[in-house]
Design an enzyme around this catalytic site. Structure first.
Site, PDB file in Angstrom:
ATOM      1  N   TYR A  45       0.853  -1.200   0.000  1.00 37.31           N
ATOM      2  CA  TYR A  45       0.000   0.000   0.000  1.00 37.31           C
ATOM      3  C   TYR A  45       0.879   1.237   0.000  1.00 37.31           C
ATOM      4  O   TYR A  45       1.843   1.325   0.748  1.00 37.31           O
ATOM      5  CB  TYR A  45      -0.896   0.005   1.248  1.00 37.31           C
ATOM      6  CG  TYR A  45      -1.762   1.239   1.332  1.00 37.31           C
ATOM      7  CD1 TYR A  45      -3.054   1.235   0.830  1.00 37.31           C
ATOM      8  CD2 TYR A  45      -1.269   2.416   1.898  1.00 37.31           C
ATOM      9  CE1 TYR A  45      -3.847   2.382   0.890  1.00 37.31           C
ATOM     10  CE2 TYR A  45      -2.056   3.563   1.957  1.00 37.31           C
ATOM     11  CZ  TYR A  45      -3.342   3.530   1.457  1.00 37.31           C
ATOM     12  OH  TYR A  45      -4.112   4.672   1.517  1.00 37.31           O
ATOM     13  N   GLU A  96      -3.618   7.497  -4.183  1.00 40.27           N
ATOM     14  CA  GLU A  96      -3.579   6.234  -3.445  1.00 40.27           C
ATOM     15  C   GLU A  96      -3.326   5.097  -4.429  1.00 40.27           C
ATOM     16  O   GLU A  96      -4.065   4.952  -5.410  1.00 40.27           O
ATOM     17  CB  GLU A  96      -4.897   6.011  -2.706  1.00 40.27           C
ATOM     18  CG  GLU A  96      -4.867   4.777  -1.824  1.00 40.27           C
ATOM     19  CD  GLU A  96      -6.210   4.531  -1.131  1.00 40.27           C
ATOM     20  OE1 GLU A  96      -7.238   4.419  -1.832  1.00 40.27           O
ATOM     21  OE2 GLU A  96      -6.224   4.451   0.109  1.00 40.27           O
TER      22      GLU A  96
END
Ligand code: GDP
Ligand code: MN
Length: 387
Positions: free
Chosen positions: A109, A197
Site C-alpha cells: 500500500y 492512493e
C-alpha cells in the site's frame, strides 16, 4: 474532484511512475479491440467507477482472450456495480479499463495525501496492500508507516529509501521505489492533488515495482489552473445537486438532515448548521451563496435546496454586506413562485437594505416566517417542521 483509475494511471505514467499499459473501452467491442491492441496473452478488465472494492464485488477479472474481454465487458457495462463503497444502489459502469495483466508476487500500500495535522504532504505506506487501509489502521496500526515530507525539501531520497526498506523492498527494487515516489510527488504537486492512493502497489514475480491500482483526488479550488484535469470531471459520478450548484458557482455540500439552509459566507453557514443542530434538527446541506450573489443565483440556490426531497423546511440566514437584503428577497420570492413553495420558510436577515428586503417578503404574500435573530430562526424552523 475525483477521477477514474485509468485517468489517474495516465497522469502517473506521464510523470514517469510505472503502470501497466492499458486502454479504456466503452463498449464490449472496444474491450475486445483493446485486448488485441495490447498484444498480451493475459489482461485484466476493470470496471471504472469512482469507488473502490471492485475486486471483491466482481468488477475486476483476468481474461485470456479478446472474446473473454468482450464477454466480461458486456457483463459490466451499463449495469450498476455494488461495492462496499458505493452504497446499496451501486454505480453504473460506463467504461472498463483493459490492462496488461501482471504476475503479482506481493501487494503493498502506498499513498500521498495532504496531511492536515502535520501541515504538509505525507506518504503513507504499508506492507498490507490490497485491503482497505482503514482496516489495517484499526487492526494492525503498527504496520502503517507515515512519513511527513518537508515542503522545502520535497521527496528526499533518504526518506524514499526508508519507505522502500519498510515495505520490505531490497536491491534494485529500492531504486525503483525511490523513482516511483519521486514521480508521484511531482505528479501530486504539479497537479494540485489532494490524494494519490496506489492500492495495491505490487512487486511482480519478475521483481518489478508497479502501480496496479490508482486513485487520485484534486483540490477543487486549484482546478482553474488545470483545465486538462477539469475536463476529466465525470458528472455521472457526482451528486446531481452538487453539479447543478457548481454551474452557478455556489458552494454546496449535500448532507443527511432535513433542514435546507441558504446562507452567505462560509463561516455564517457553519454557524447556521451548528445552531440548527443545537436546537435539535439536522441540516440537509451546507450552502454558501457567496458575498455578491444576485437574484438569479439566489433563485438557483433555492431551487437546488428544494429539489432535495428530504428537505422539510428551509432556513435562510443572510448578512447583507456586499449582498443587499432586497436583492436576496427578490430572488427568494421569484424562486418560491417558480417552485410553488409549500414548505415552511424562515428568513433571518440583517444588514444593507434590510427594511426594504423585509417589505418585499411581506408584500409577496408568501408564508414567510420572519426571525428576529439566529437563535430565533433556528428555533422557529425546528418548530415548523414539527421536531
Ligand atoms: P479495487 O478492488 O477496486 O481496489 O480494485 P484493484 O484495482 O485494487 O483490484 C483488485 C484486486 O485485483 C487487486 O488487489 C489484485 O489482487 C487483483 N488484480 C488486479 N489486477 C491484477 C493483475 O494484473 N494481476 C493479478 N494477478 N491480479 C490483479
Ligand atoms: Mn484497489
Amino acid at each position: 474532484m475525483n477521477i477514474h483509475e485509468f485517468q489517474a494511471k495516465q497522469i502517473l505514467a506521464r510523470f514517469g511512475a510505472p503502470t501497466p499499459k492499458g486502454q479504456p473501452a466503452a463498449t464490449p467491442a472496444e474491450a475486445a479491440q483493446a485486448f488485441s491492441a495490447l498484444g498480451v496473452r493475459r489482461a485484466v478488465v476493470k470496471a471504472q467507477i469512482h469507488a473502490g472494492g471492485r475486486g471483491k464485488a466482481g468488477g475486476v477479472r483476468l481474461v485470456n482472450s479478446a472474446d473473454e474481454a468482450r464477454d466480461f465487458a458486456a457483463n459490466l457495462l451499463g449495469k450498476a456495480l455494488v461495492t462496499h463503497q458505493t452504497g446499496p444502489q451501486g454505480r453504473v459502469v460506463r467504461r472498463v479499463y483493459v490492462e496488461a495483466a501482471s504476475n503479482v508476487a506481493r501487494e503493498l500500500y502506498l499513498a500521498m495525501l495532504v496531511d492536515r495535522k502535520a501541515e504538509c504532504i505525507s506518504v503513507v505506506a504499508s506492507t498490507e496492500g490490497g485491503m482497505e487501509i482503514e482496516e489495517v489502521a484499526a487492526r494492525t496500526p503498527e504496520k502503517i508507516l507515515t512519513v511527513a515530507l518537508d515542503p522545502i525539501i520535497g521527496m528526499a531520497p533518504f526518506a524514499a529509501r526508508r519507505i522502500a526498506y519498510a515495505l520490505g523492498l531490497r536491491d534494485k527494487q529500492v531504486g525503483e521505489l525511490v523513482g516511483l515516489l519521486t514521480s508521484m510527488y511531482r505528479a501530486f504537486n504539479e497537479t494540485d492533488a489532494s490524494l494519490i492512493e496506489v492500492n495495491p502497489l505490487v512487486v511482480t514475480a519478475e521483481g518489478k515495482v508497479l502501480c496496479l491500482d490508482a486513485k487520485m483526488s484534486f483540490d477543487d479550488n486549484a482546478l482553474f489552473r488545470h483545465p486538462d484535469i477539469r475536463e476529466l470531471r465525470d458528472p455521472n459520478e457526482e451528486d446531481p445537486t452538487e453539479t447543478e450548484a457548481a454551474k452557478y458557482d455556489l458552494s454546496y455540500v449535500h448532507l443527511d438532515g432535513n433542514i435546507g439552509c441558504m446562507v452567505n459566507g462560509a463561516g455564517l453557514a457553519m454557524a447556521t448548521m451548528d445552531i440548527v443542530k443545537y436546537y435539535g434538527a439536522e441540516p440537509a446541506n451546507f450552502l454558501d451563496v457567496g458575498g455578491g450573489a444576485n437574484a438569479e443565483k439566489v433563485a438557483a440556490a433555492f431551487r437546488i435546496l428544494l429539489s432535495d426531497k428530504r428537505v422539510k423546511g428551509v432556513l435562510i440566514n443572510i448578512f447583507g454586506g456586499i449582498m443587499r437584503c432586497d436583492v436576496l428577497a427578490e430572488g427568494v420570492v421569484e424562486a418560491a413562485r417558480q417552485v410553488k413553495l409549500s414548505l415552511p420558510l424562515v428568513v433571518r436577515m440583517e444588514g444593507t437594505n434590510v427594511e426594504r428586503g423585509k417589505q418585499i417578503l411581506k408584500d409577496s404574500g408568501l408564508p414567510v416566517i420572519a426571525a428576529a435573530d439566529m437563535a430565533d430562526a433556528a428555533r422557529q424552523i425546528v418548530a415548523a417542521i414539527g421536531k
